[in-house]
Design a protein around this motif. Structure first.
Motif, PDB file in Angstrom:
ATOM      1  N   GLN A  54      28.056  35.708  42.615  1.00 26.93           N
ATOM      2  CA  GLN A  54      29.137  36.178  43.480  1.00 26.93           C
ATOM      3  C   GLN A  54      29.781  37.474  42.972  1.00 26.93           C
ATOM      4  O   GLN A  54      30.751  37.945  43.555  1.00 26.93           O
ATOM      5  CB  GLN A  54      30.220  35.092  43.602  1.00 26.93           C
ATOM      6  CG  GLN A  54      31.094  35.204  44.840  1.00 26.93           C
ATOM      7  CD  GLN A  54      31.961  33.967  45.042  1.00 26.93           C
ATOM      8  OE1 GLN A  54      31.844  32.975  44.336  1.00 26.93           O
ATOM      9  NE2 GLN A  54      32.843  34.003  46.034  1.00 26.93           N
ATOM     10  N   TRP A  55      29.221  38.081  41.918  1.00 27.77           N
ATOM     11  CA  TRP A  55      29.857  39.246  41.303  1.00 27.77           C
ATOM     12  C   TRP A  55      28.865  40.377  41.047  1.00 27.77           C
ATOM     13  O   TRP A  55      27.746  40.149  40.609  1.00 27.77           O
ATOM     14  CB  TRP A  55      30.514  38.865  39.983  1.00 27.77           C
ATOM     15  CG  TRP A  55      31.744  38.014  40.138  1.00 27.77           C
ATOM     16  CD1 TRP A  55      31.795  36.651  40.202  1.00 27.77           C
ATOM     17  CD2 TRP A  55      33.086  38.474  40.260  1.00 27.77           C
ATOM     18  NE1 TRP A  55      33.090  36.235  40.337  1.00 27.77           N
ATOM     19  CE2 TRP A  55      33.909  37.335  40.380  1.00 27.77           C
ATOM     20  CE3 TRP A  55      33.676  39.744  40.256  1.00 27.77           C
ATOM     21  CZ2 TRP A  55      35.293  37.428  40.499  1.00 27.77           C
ATOM     22  CZ3 TRP A  55      35.055  39.842  40.380  1.00 27.77           C
ATOM     23  CH2 TRP A  55      35.852  38.690  40.501  1.00 27.77           C
ATOM     24  N   LYS A 119      33.826  41.252  43.814  1.00 25.74           N
ATOM     25  CA  LYS A 119      33.587  39.854  44.154  1.00 25.74           C
ATOM     26  C   LYS A 119      33.165  39.744  45.612  1.00 25.74           C
ATOM     27  O   LYS A 119      33.782  40.335  46.500  1.00 25.74           O
ATOM     28  CB  LYS A 119      34.845  39.011  43.920  1.00 25.74           C
ATOM     29  CG  LYS A 119      34.621  37.522  44.126  1.00 25.74           C
ATOM     30  CD  LYS A 119      35.889  36.718  43.850  1.00 25.74           C
ATOM     31  CE  LYS A 119      35.631  35.223  43.983  1.00 25.74           C
ATOM     32  NZ  LYS A 119      36.870  34.426  43.739  1.00 25.74           N
ATOM     33  N   LEU A 260      36.107  37.405  35.886  1.00 22.15           N
ATOM     34  CA  LEU A 260      35.285  36.381  36.538  1.00 22.15           C
ATOM     35  C   LEU A 260      35.934  35.010  36.463  1.00 22.15           C
ATOM     36  O   LEU A 260      35.692  34.155  37.315  1.00 22.15           O
ATOM     37  CB  LEU A 260      33.894  36.326  35.913  1.00 22.15           C
ATOM     38  CG  LEU A 260      32.816  37.200  36.587  1.00 22.15           C
ATOM     39  CD1 LEU A 260      33.184  38.676  36.556  1.00 22.15           C
ATOM     40  CD2 LEU A 260      31.464  36.977  35.942  1.00 22.15           C
TER      41      LEU A 260
END
Length: 262
Positions: A54-55, A119, A260
């Motif tokens: 997701q990053w 993100k 994160l």
């Protein structure tokens, strides 16, 4: 107006990357036929690198405007950007630095943290993220660097007219120093060069620099800027002997983990 457009292009030649090649090697030897899925194109220009499902990590100067809601293509799917996290030690240069002697601008580049995290609104499960190099012994390692910006060769430098071609290339170089925020390497002439020696230039900032350990890629750097001398008006990127700076990913492990973990 024309003067400030000139400064804009000078700035992004200094702060950016592309694949500038050896003049004595066929250019097609540098072309990357199979592009690693963890390489992500940014909305305007430049690259990011998928480090988590997701990053995405990139250099902060690829964030040209508010990217929230824009889409990044990861694998075969588009994912919306949920948030952008720019390192607190990143700043933009003021206009006075974009003219005259390059020395103050070079000092400015060296003092800042050119890194950002993006993100995505949802996790992508069809692409394997790249692992980040967590050691501190980058010096002497051979890196492979990716980019699809302007190209050229070490004799004449980069050719801005090739920037629109958007061909993904790769090159290699050897890390000469690894201190603080930066990995540093030099574009050597053929007599002292690697077979695919190269240099980053304009149009592809945030391109991944990786090392391979037992065939597994690890993200070690992000292309950021070239060291220039003299007057900005006469700067020519990508010449033999030019020194390049890449964001040293290992130096930001703590900051990356803190973002994160939010």
């Amino acid at each position: 107006m024309k003067f400030w457009l000139f400064l804009f292009f000078c700035f992004y030649s200094l702060a950016g990357n592309a694949v500038v090649k050896r003049h004595d090697i066929p250019p097609e030897d540098y072309v990357l036929n199979k592009i690693p899925a963890y390489l992500i194109d940014m909305p305007h220009e430049g690259h990011g690198v998928l480090i988590n499902s997701q990053w995405v990590v990139t250099v902060a100067h690829t964030i040209f405007y508010d990217y929230i809601g824009k889409k990044l293509i990861v694998g075969s799917k588009g994912y919306e950007i949920e948030s952008v996290h720019i390192h607190p030690d990143y700043t933009q240069p003021h206009k006075g630095l974009l003219k005259g002697d390059l020395a103050p601008l070079m000092s400015f580049f060296k003092s800042r943290s050119d890194i950002a995290l993006i993100k995505l609104t949802s996790r992508g499960n069809d692409v394997e993220p790249i692992n980040m190099y967590a050691g501190s012994s980058e010096k002497g390692k051979t890196i492979t660097v990716y980019g699809r910006g302007a190209t050229g060769n070490g004799l004449t430098g980069e050719d801005p007219d090739t920037k629109s071609l958007r061909v993904m290339n790769q090159f290699q170089n050897i890390v000469e120093s690894a201190e603080g925020n930066w990995l540093v390497f030099k574009f050597d002439e053929p007599a002292n060069a690697l077979p695919l020696e190269g240099m980053h230039g304009s149009g592809d900032s945030g391109g991944a620099a990786v090392i391979f350990q037992q065939g597994v890629p690890y993200l070690i750097g992000l292309s950021s800027w070239q060291l220039g001398h003299g007057d900005i008006a006469s700067f020519q990127g990508g010449l033999y002997g030019t020194t390049a700076y890449q964001v040293r990913v290992s130096n930001y492990q703590g900051w990356i983990s803190s973002v994160l973990g939010r």
